[in-house]
Write a protein that holds these residues in place. Structure first.
Motif, PDB file in Angstrom:
ATOM      1  N   ALA B 186       0.834  -1.199   0.000  1.00 59.49           N
ATOM      2  CA  ALA B 186       0.000   0.000   0.000  1.00 59.49           C
ATOM      3  C   ALA B 186       0.865   1.244   0.000  1.00 59.49           C
ATOM      4  CB  ALA B 186      -0.916  -0.009   1.220  1.00 59.49           C
ATOM      5  N   ALA B 187       1.920   1.205   0.807  1.00 61.68           N
ATOM      6  CA  ALA B 187       2.802   2.363   0.876  1.00 61.68           C
ATOM      7  C   ALA B 187       3.433   2.623  -0.485  1.00 61.68           C
ATOM      8  CB  ALA B 187       3.882   2.132   1.929  1.00 61.68           C
ATOM      9  N   ASP B 188       3.885   1.574  -1.124  1.00 60.48           N
ATOM     10  CA  ASP B 188       4.524   1.694  -2.430  1.00 60.48           C
ATOM     11  C   ASP B 188       3.546   2.286  -3.439  1.00 60.48           C
ATOM     12  OD1 ASP B 188       6.391   1.526  -4.376  1.00 60.48           O
ATOM     13  OD2 ASP B 188       6.279  -0.645  -4.646  1.00 60.48           O
ATOM     14  N   ALA B 189       2.329   1.751  -3.440  1.00 53.72           N
ATOM     15  CA  ALA B 189       1.334   2.246  -4.387  1.00 53.72           C
ATOM     16  C   ALA B 189       0.980   3.697  -4.107  1.00 53.72           C
ATOM     17  CB  ALA B 189       0.075   1.381  -4.323  1.00 53.72           C
ATOM     18  N   ALA B 190       1.145   4.116  -2.854  1.00 57.14           N
ATOM     19  CA  ALA B 190       0.825   5.500  -2.512  1.00 57.14           C
ATOM     20  C   ALA B 190       1.985   6.433  -2.821  1.00 57.14           C
ATOM     21  CB  ALA B 190       0.454   5.603  -1.031  1.00 57.14           C
ATOM     22  N   GLY B 191       3.080   5.885  -3.313  1.00 52.75           N
ATOM     23  CA  GLY B 191       4.192   6.726  -3.717  1.00 52.75           C
ATOM     24  C   GLY B 191       5.253   6.926  -2.654  1.00 52.75           C
TER      25      GLY B 191
END
Ligand SMILES: Nc1ncnc2c1ncn2[C@@H]1O[C@H](COP(=O)(O)OP(=O)(O)OP(=O)(O)O)[C@@H](O)[C@H]1O
Ligand SMILES: [Mg+2]
Lengths: 525, 318
Positions: B186-191
């Motif tokens: 999720a963190a990765d997808a959030a940038g």
């Protein structure tokens, strides 16, 4: 650096509002290829999506849809080919890159931090300085208003329903000024009403000039929401057609590569005697509320009992109660005249009852993700062999048979199931349950996320079981299918039975009314 | 009364290295990495801090050396678990063995070079450390010895705890770090730059542990070098993280309690309560086990526990 990106995305939104981009190409993929080891997931794929349109991406399970979209959102990197964004060649190395180009993706499995609130998830990772809660709430409610969304900003994600989680995901991308939105099977876990709400939002976004790519296996949704459809088959892009000039039959043919009959037959029921009788069953949730409230029903050998109901009306608890996974509060479950309450799940399985439940997140449904197909087959059968050693041979044969019968797309039966596409993982589970030769088969949402061809394969398999005198409890979402496949439909509403309908005579509207509790029969106890 | 004050003061002294170890491990675990190498990193910090103090006679340089050396040892762990995605438990255990060995080895080398055959910190730095109680306030009755009489390590530790508390709870970057620990996908997808956050938290966490090690080498034995000076405190710190429920402020109280348990045996006369010393040594672990039982009985989601603890993250994996 963060400043410039922010300004860029702000510019883009204003350009969008003017509708200046509408009709221009947002993304164009040219000859995209992606391999995983020996598997070619995408094979020279071409795809174009324009601003102000909804493009549906259609293809069987494992045809490479998710893989392709993951390359647009920076999760994977293509081995070959180019991606043009706004007509310029783009290198998308990470989700940040995608975000800066205005591309936002809503994944098949949500990517939210469970313990954070909606608000925290929405702003997570954005570069601007931290807003005060009040300002932030205002900003969020502004977006909500312009797109017709509803949300409780303070609510934590783990307390949310699937549809609420999806709203958070959508807000997340809208908050970042996304102009190109990708949705991977957003409707697979939504009720029809929730799907309609989602489509309203998508239409609003389209009006405002966004480009939208949506993946769904439900053809009527494709026809309803999309302007054009791109079809993938076995990793290749087969064709792109205008939605207006097509229908379910044409799309299915393009997808599968041959004509497929979309008929479900319904063999008659020959037995009179019930195999399972549920009497005054009450089951409580951990929080003490009643999940199932004093229900009674029976099912005959060779009969398919369809269970209809809004999600969360007690379907899951009913399955788990019969399978011995849940404590029963009151009532009896008689299987061949014998009360099975208090028996262990293993004993119940041995008596010939098999249960498969495909949960909303579709993960963790009775398979071990890091094990291969053979080992997953053995999970259920290793107890059968004699002696301390396991015999892999029958499991291997079973795995091979399933691959062939259900058309499971996998590099081999020794590949860990986690590497299979979503739909194929599901086929492995269902195949195993059906092959365990039960007398009573309980299956909940078996076609969730399955492509149309596989769905019909599943229906055929259920009918085949029926002909072998297996009793089937089929919990489904699609009312058309329930009406075509079942013999009797039992409608659940808030844990109570609101009615039994003869599936041969009932209409969809009727079932719908019983589902909302607007109608209710006096059910004989 | 006097005995009680002395007891509390001794508990604080015994708890301080635990506080550092715990804070360092909390920092590391917030990124989703379970580093069982606390004992090793503390040992490396102990050796580096002691020798820097011994040769430069400067407390500040000793702290810096301890932090830097322990962070460097944490870098080994980081490269192995973040970049190469090795098993975190195995890597951490190895780091412990390596760290203790390295520390003792260098200590013996240094001993061999010294003329007296012992290593004792010079006067200057000892004064800097010891005299650090807050002058003026120190002499107030009761409150003075209880609150203001300690060496600089104690106060720095409390400051670090407060800073970490503010960082996790009040800053954007702290929120990002916790997102990484809960759900890196999720963190990765959030940038969020997942790898960068992981390395930063592992290195800083390791450095904080290192200061705790320096305390062991420089304070506990009166400024004389002995081998194995961390003596298992790193392991108690790992347990304390759970006791403190991953909250830096709880860690202050937790390390005080555990510190008190460690010295209790010297304050309870055997004539009153004839318990073997081993009983007291066992207490911290017994309490941790009890806490684990209690916390897991509560059905509520534990918000502080990093949900993805112990798993590596690879974007393309599924
Ligand atoms: N990370 C990976 N490692 C190995 N193989 C992969 C990986 N991701 C996808 N694949 C393989 O690539 C193929 C395409 O998978 P993909 O998930 O794109 O299918 P899909 O069209 O989204 O299917 P579904 O409708 O079932 O979600 C599958 O055969 C899958 O097993
Ligand atoms: Mg997919």
């Amino acid at each position: 650096m963060p400043h410039s990106t922010e300004r860029k995305s702000a510019d883009r939104t204003s350009v969008l509002a003017a509708g200046a981009l509408s009709g221009k190409d947002a993304i164009a993929c040219r000859g995209i290829t992606k391999r995983f080891g020996t598997v070619v997931a995408n094979d020279h794929i071409d795809l174009t999506v324009r601003y102000g349109e909804v493009l549906a991406l259609l293809g069987e399970n494992g045809s490479g849809k998710t893989t392709l979209m993951n390359m647009l959102s920076g999760i994977y990197h293509p081995d070959e080919g180019v991606i043009l964004v706004d007509g310029q060649e783009a290198v998308i190395n990470s989700p940040v890159d995608a975000m800066n180009m205005g591309i936002g993706m809503i994944y098949q499995h949500f990517r939210l931090v469970d313990v954070f609130s909606a608000m925290e998830n929405i702003v997570l990772g954005t570069k601007e300085k931290r807003l005060r809660d009040k300002e932030l709430k205002e900003k969020i409610s502004e977006i909500c208003q312009s797109f017709g969304l509803e949300i409780q900003p303070e609510k934590r994600v783990y307390e949310m329903s699937v549809s609420e989680k999806q709203t958070v995901e959508i807000l997340k991308v809208l908050y970042r000024g996304t102009r190109i939105l990708i949705l991977d099977e957003p409707t697979a876990v939504l009720t029809p009403q929730e799907t309609q709400k989602l489509f309203q939002i998508l239409r609003k976004m389209k009006e405002q000039g966004c480009a939208i790519i949506i993946i769904t296996h439900k053809l009527h949704e494709v026809l309803e929401i999309s302007d054009r459809v791109t079809i993938l088959r076995k990793g290749k892009s087969i064709d792109t057609v205008e939605t207006a000039g097509t229908d379910e039959k044409i799309l299915t043919e393009l997808m599968v590569g041959k004509a497929v009959s979309l008929e479900i037959d319904r063999p008659p029921v020959n037995h009179k005697s019930p195999i399972l009788k549920v009497v005054n069953l009450t089951v409580k949730k951990p929080d003490g509320t009643k999940a199932i409230d004093n229900i009674s029903f029976e099912i005959r050998k060779g009969e398919i009992l369809g269970v209809a109901g809004v999600a969360g009306s007690g379907q899951k608890e009913l399955c788990e109660a019969i399978a011995g996974l849940m404590k029963i509060d009151k009532g009896a479950i008689l299987y061949e005249q014998e009360n099975i309450i208090g028996k262990t799940p293993a004993e119940i399985i041995r008596m010939g009852i098999s249960m498969s439940f495909v949960p909303e997140d579709r993960l963790g449904m009775g398979l071990v993700a890091s094990m291969d197909m053979v080992e997953n087959m053995m999970l259920k059968s290793y107890g059968n062999g004699r002696g301390p050693f396991v015999d892999r041979k029958p499991a291997r044969e079973l795995a091979n048979r399933l691959v062939e019968k259900l058309g499971i797309v996998t590099p081999g039966i020794d590949t860990p199931v986690r590497l299979l596409s979503g739909g194929n993982v599901q086929k492995v589970l269902l195949g195993r349950e059906i092959e365990s030769c039960p007398n009573l088969l309980i299956t909940a949402y078996p076609v969730r996320g399955l492509d149309i061809n596989s769905s019909y394969t599943i229906y055929d398999l259920l009918n085949e079981q029926k002909k072998k005198d297996v009793a089937v409890i089929f919990i489904g979402e699609d009312l058309d299918v329930l009406l075509e496949l079942s013999d009797v439909i039992m409608v659940l509403c808030h844990g109570k039975i609101t009615g039994f309908l003869d599936a041969r005579k009932a209409s969809k509207e009727q079932v719908g009314l019983y589902m909302t509790g607007a109608f209710s029969q006096e059910v004989a106890q | 009364m006097d005995l009680l004050i002395r007891f509390v003061a001794a508990a604080v002294a015994a708890g301080t290295p635990l506080l550092y170890g715990t804070l360092g491990e909390i920092m590391t675990e917030k990124a989703g990495h379970l580093n069982l190498g606390v004992e090793g990193m503390m040992s490396v910090g102990a050796c580096a801090g002691f020798l820097a103090g011994y040769y430069t006679d400067s407390f500040a340089l000793a702290l810096l050396a301890a932090f830097g050396a322990a962070a460097a040892s944490a870098l080994i762990y980081g490269v192995l678990t973040v970049t190469l995605m090795a098993n975190q438990n195995v890597t951490g255990l190895t780091l412990t063995i390596f760290g203790i060995g390295l520390s003792n080895f260098i200590g013996i080398l240094a001993l061999g070079r010294s003329e007296s055959g012992t290593l004792k910190l010079p006067e200057g730095i000892t004064a800097q450390m010891r005299g650090a109680g807050i002058p003026g306030l120190r002499d107030i009755p009761v409150a003075g010895p209880l609150l203001f009489s300690y060496n600089a390590f104690v106060y720095i530790g409390i400051v670090i705890a407060v800073l970490l508390f503010l960082y996790f709870g009040r800053t954007k970057s702290g929120l990002n770090l916790q997102a990484v620990g809960h759900n890196p996908g999720a963190a990765d997808a959030a940038g969020i730059q997942v790898t960068r956050y992981k390395y930063a938290s592992i290195l800083i966490g390791g450095g904080i542990c290192g200061i705790g090690g320096a305390y062991c080498a420089m304070i506990i034995n009166g400024g004389v070098w002995v081998s194995n000076n961390v003596g298992g405190l790193g392991w108690i710190a790992v347990a304390l993280v759970i006791f403190a429920n991953w909250k830096p402020l709880n860690a202050i109280g937790g390390s005080l309690v555990f510190g008190a348990l460690r010295i209790l045996k010297f304050y309870v006369p055997k004539s009153v309560l004839p318990l073997p010393n081993a009983f007291y040594d066992m207490m911290p672990f017994l309490i941790t086990a009890l806490i684990l039982v209690v916390t897991s009985m509560r059905k509520k989601q534990n918000l502080s526990l990093p949900g993805n603890l112990g798993n590596h993250y690879f974007r393309e994996e599924r």
